[in-house]
Write an enzyme that holds these catalytic residues in place. Structure first.
Site, PDB file in Angstrom:
ATOM      1  N   GLU A 171       0.817  -1.220   0.000  1.00  0.00           N
ATOM      2  CA  GLU A 171       0.000   0.000   0.000  1.00  0.00           C
ATOM      3  C   GLU A 171       0.845   1.263   0.000  1.00  0.00           C
ATOM      4  O   GLU A 171       0.507   2.248  -0.662  1.00  0.00           O
ATOM      5  CB  GLU A 171      -0.948   0.021   1.204  1.00  0.00           C
ATOM      6  CG  GLU A 171      -2.132  -0.939   1.105  1.00  0.00           C
ATOM      7  CD  GLU A 171      -1.809  -2.347   1.578  1.00  0.00           C
ATOM      8  OE1 GLU A 171      -0.622  -2.624   1.903  1.00  0.00           O
ATOM      9  OE2 GLU A 171      -2.723  -3.184   1.614  1.00  0.00           O
ATOM     10  N   HIS A 221      -9.446  -4.343  11.308  1.00  0.00           N
ATOM     11  CA  HIS A 221     -10.116  -4.262  10.011  1.00  0.00           C
ATOM     12  C   HIS A 221     -11.398  -3.424  10.056  1.00  0.00           C
ATOM     13  O   HIS A 221     -12.270  -3.585   9.217  1.00  0.00           O
ATOM     14  CB  HIS A 221     -10.494  -5.656   9.513  1.00  0.00           C
ATOM     15  CG  HIS A 221      -9.345  -6.465   8.989  1.00  0.00           C
ATOM     16  ND1 HIS A 221      -8.227  -6.747   9.730  1.00  0.00           N
ATOM     17  CD2 HIS A 221      -9.137  -7.060   7.785  1.00  0.00           C
ATOM     18  CE1 HIS A 221      -7.396  -7.485   9.010  1.00  0.00           C
ATOM     19  NE2 HIS A 221      -7.922  -7.680   7.830  1.00  0.00           N
TER      20      HIS A 221
END
Ligand SMILES: Cc1ncc(C[n+]2csc(CCOP(=O)(O)OP(=O)(O)O)c2C)c(N)n1
Ligand SMILES: [Mg+2]
Lengths: 364, 325
Positions: B60, B129
């Site tokens: 990322e 998450h």
């Protein structure tokens, strides 16, 4: 150019009899059977958890370790008192291998109060510090610097141990991991990075995610030793990992170990696509020739360590234990709502005399 | 009007923008050959090919920074975070480089990228998450952030974000992907900085955003039917820029305010809104401003507890009754 530190063992694997390696020779009959017991235990536990997931009893994600069991089992079997271990979200195998109970693991997946983390962490976040197991981490590669930190602490405190940091073949492409490789080597930290290379990161094959497919070669860039081995034969895993762990403990040196393995199921159970990015034949071929459960079972029978009947009996015991764990999880309560805000701050949890200053929580 | 899912609406926006502007491309983990972890980009790779729809390794930080660099030369990358939670490993790229390059260059550089992906809890996946970082993004001048609560807004805001010359975060929601709304067949844009009054009312105002706006709308109906309270619901849509005028107009009309968001309360978006209201409409308030936020702790995994931790209709109604007391 740096010369490779070690050659891949995988090419010559067929000709080497890993059972004959001293580290495996010294195993007692009972210890060998224990390896089988752990491997089949992980398999049966996860099959049961899959059923629970499909029945809607477990939610969220379920990343199964089925196919990879010999890796965690082999390495954990080598752990000594001051060795520590940390892994990613595919963490059930490592948890059971270090001796966590099926009950606490299953209950955690059900989100129950009796789970190893009181239902706060879930499937991806198992912890058992009393067993030197530091998680269970959901963010890809996020655990790798922590693993180096465990090893740093061992060295700092003058303890003779090593840390084992597991990661996947996709995780190697996170910056945190590459930064950690350098630190570990620069500072001579006794950490072993174990890449469980199952060929895929979600739906992406290794070929499509890493420019250099020999992942262990990255160690060369950091002047670190490395080795590659197969992950289906627990004897092979033990033989190779033992050398890395011994060296780490004795010489305080890091090591990059790439273990070739395979996952039978989708990335998580929600990955219904997994026969689209690989073939059914590929999966079946591995199962047929390299299934870690079959491999160790057959070896132990051939060695005369256990009989077919004994193997069956152990298998049944593990099925029963897994079944019982599902019942235990089912019957356990959820934590009360008040537990949502405990375990956030150590100081608050331990502030029995109400001496803390300042406001810690901010709901109206 | 066609009844389509939130997921389909976003896909249409991406598809149309790829066709409209040759500089628009999509980048992220599993977005191409796998059709997206949540199938938002399904079919786009087959239709537009490798150049426009690009699978990345799990890197990322690298692909976020790469998108910023590419945007300097006119490429307009839309990067997908499989979960907005994963943008945390790219914080330097997004919160330093994307937000400050324009400023530090004295206006010589601009960064027309979109960072999109789901930012929500309620899915039983635990603390790592389940982040809702729109407040963190909004805390970085130079970044923009929108939180569509329905398919219409998702499509319109996505198109606006892609055409915007600044970095825009589009916070989606996995719990909304499968929900359906009416969306026009013809092209439209939802401008950044324009809130939407989802329901008019007289007695109190609920200000909300994202999925919580939909929960608030439901709660408002219950409040009207069961408690005889007439509730106006303002859906912010865009967090930064923020439509202060619509918020203030509603507050001036009703005099009572409940703020509802999935963020944790400390420095949540609603902390800023609360400040604006007391500063600019103090004399119109008939009582203190109340908030319903997520219960202030990391996201718990256990489903029934998580369902209580994030705002739900029951907690919103409780908050509304307090606001009216
Ligand atoms: C920073 C970050 N990016 C993306 C994800 C989503 N994700 C979870 S696992 C995974 C694939 C990892 O593959 P690999 O490292 O090979 O491990 P395996 O799942 O095969 O055990 C991805 C993309 C994540 N959890 N964290
Ligand atoms: Mg993998």
């Amino acid at each position: 150019m740096a010369t490779p530190k070690k050659k891949s063992a995988s090419k010559s694997a067929k000709s080497i009899d890993f059972a004959a390696a001293p580290i495996n020779q010294q195993l007692s009959k009972e210890e060998k059977i224990d390896l089988y017991r752990t491997i089949i235990g992980i398999r049966r536990f996860e099959e049961r958890s899959l059923r629970a997931y499909n029945q809607g009893k477990i939610g969220g994600f379920l990343h199964l370790y089925i196919g990879q069991e010999a890796v965690a089992t082999g390495i954990v079997s080598l752990m000594e008192k001051d060795d520590h271990i940390i892994t990613a979200y595919r963490d059930h195998g490592h948890a059971l291998a270090v001796g966590m109970s099926m009950n606490e693991c299953m209950a955690e997946m059900y989100g129950k109060y009796t789970g190893c983390s009181k239902g706060k962490g879930g499937s991806m976040h198992f912890f058992a510090p009393d067993k030197n197991y530091w998680g269970g981490h959901g963010i890809v590669a996020g655990q790798t610097p922590l693993g180096a930190g465990l090893a740093f602490a061992l060295k700092y405190k003058g303890l003779k141990g090593c840390a084992l940091a597991f990661l996947g073949d996709g995780a190697v492409n996170q910056g945190s991991f590459m930064e950690t490789l350098n630190l570990a080597s620069l500072w001579n930290i006794p950490v072993i990075f174990v890449i469980e290379n199952n060929g895929y990161s979600m739906g992406t094959s290794l070929k499509r995610s890493s420019a250099e497919e020999n992942l262990a070669h990255r160690a060369d860039g950091f002047d670190m030793e490395w080795e590659v081995c197969n992950g289906h034969d627990v004897y092979e895993v033990r033989e190779v990992a033992n050398r890395a762990m011994k060296r780490a403990r004795e010489e305080s040196k890091p090591f990059l170990l790439e273990i070739r393995t395979y996952r039978y199921r989708g990335h998580s159970v929600a990955d219904a696509n997994h026969e689209k990015y690989r073939t059914k034949e590929e999966i079946e071929e591995y199962k047929r020739t390299k299934d870690p459960v079959n491999v160790i079972r057959q070896k132990l029978i051939d060695e005369g360590v256990m009989t077919e009947a004994e193997a069956k009996k152990i298998d049944q015991e593990k099925k029963d234990e897994a079944e019982a764990s599902a019942k235990f999880a089912e019957e356990s309560p959820y934590a009360p709502r008040s537990e949502i805000q405990t375990d956030v701050y150590s100081e608050v949890d331990n502030d029995t005399e109400g001496k803390l200053k300042g406001t810690y929580f901010f709901n109206d | 009007m066609a009844l389509i899912t939130y997921r389909e609406a976003i896909k249409q926006a991406l598809d149309e923008e790829i066709q409209r502007d040759e500089n628009v491309c999509i980048m992220g983990e599993e977005v191409a050959q796998y059709n997206g972890a949540y199938k938002v980009t399904e079919g786009l790779w087959a239709k537009h090919g490798d150049k426009r729809v690009i699978d990345t390794p799990i890197s990322e930080a690298a692909f976020s920074g790469l998108a910023i660099g590419a945007s300097a030369l006119g490429v307009r990358p839309v990067i997908e975070m499989m979960f907005m939670s994963f943008s945390y490993v790219a914080i330097d790229q997004l919160f330093n480089n994307a937000s400050f390059c324009r400023y530090m260059s004295g206006g010589l550089m601009n960064i027309p990228i979109v960072v999109r992906g789901p930012a929500n809890g309620g899915t039983n996946v635990g603390a790592t998450h389940s982040h809702t970082p729109e407040n963190m993004v909004a805390n970085h001048p130079g970044l923009k952030v929108v939180c569509p609560s329905n398919a219409y807004d998702a499509k319109g805001l996505m198109k606006a974000a892609i055409r915007d010359d600044d970095p825009v975060f589009v916070m989606e929601n996995t719990l909304l992907y499968g929900e359906k709304w009416e969306v026009p067949e013809e092209e439209y844009i939802v401008e950044l900085g324009v809130a939407n009054v989802l329901k008019e009312g007289e007695d109190m105002t609920i200000v909300s955003h994202g999925r919580c706006a939909m929960l608030s709308l439901q709660a408002a109906k219950t409040l009207e039917e069961k408690h005889g309270i007439s509730v106006e619901v303002v859906d912010l849509r865009s967090i930064r820029p923020l439509d202060e005028e619509t918020i203030l107009n509603s507050v001036k009309k009703t005099g009572r305010v409940l703020l509802v968001e999935e963020n944790k309360p400390y420095c949540g978006v609603d902390a800023q809104i609360s400040h604006i209201i007391q500063l600019k409409a103090f004399d119109y308030l008939d009582g203190p401003i109340h908030r319903v936020s997520s219960i202030d702790a990391p996201q718990i995994y256990a489903k029934p507890l998580e369902d209580w931790q994030i705002p739900n209709e029951e907690r919103i109604i409780e908050g509304a009754l307090k606001t009216m007391a």
